[in-house]
Design a protein around this motif. Structure first.
Motif: not given
Length: 111
Positions: A2-26
């Motif tokens: 869980k990430l909350h109020q983070q200001h980071e650049r993510l690099e996601v590769t070869v990942c199963d993030a199915s079912g993820s929820v994004f709310d109020d995300v830039n």
């Protein structure tokens, strides 16, 4: 995770993030390559200035969207349906859609 109020650049590769929820995300400026977004639901999103290339939108449904300034090239609209749409200023191969519809109406009435 869980990430909350983070200001980071993510690099996601070869990942199963199915079912993820994004709310109020830039995610502006993000790059998606070889990503499976099938079955996703989008609500209250800003895609202005976005570029979509080599996309499979089969069965895609859009409602209450603003396509002002949209440009489509090499697109298959086979089976596409447009209802309650405003085509003011829209063209197909340089021909105004309003002119095409007017011609169709005249030919339909003459038949």
């Amino acid at each position: 995770m869980k990430l909350h109020q983070q200001h980071e650049r993510l690099e996601v590769t070869v990942c199963d993030a199915s079912g993820s929820v994004f709310d109020d995300v830039n995610l502006s400026g993000s790059v998606f390559h070889n990503v499976n977004l099938s079955g996703c639901s989008y609500s209250d999103i800003n895609l202005s200035g976005a570029t979509v290339t080599n996309a499979n939108l089969t069965g895609w449904k859009v409602d209450d969207v603003n396509f002002a300034g949209l440009s489509m090239k090499k697109a298959s609209l086979r089976g596409a349906a447009f209802t309650e749409c405003n085509f003011d200023g829209a063209t197909i191969d340089g021909i105004a859609v309003s002119d095409l519809l007017e011609c169709w109406q005249k030919n339909k009435a003459a038949a």
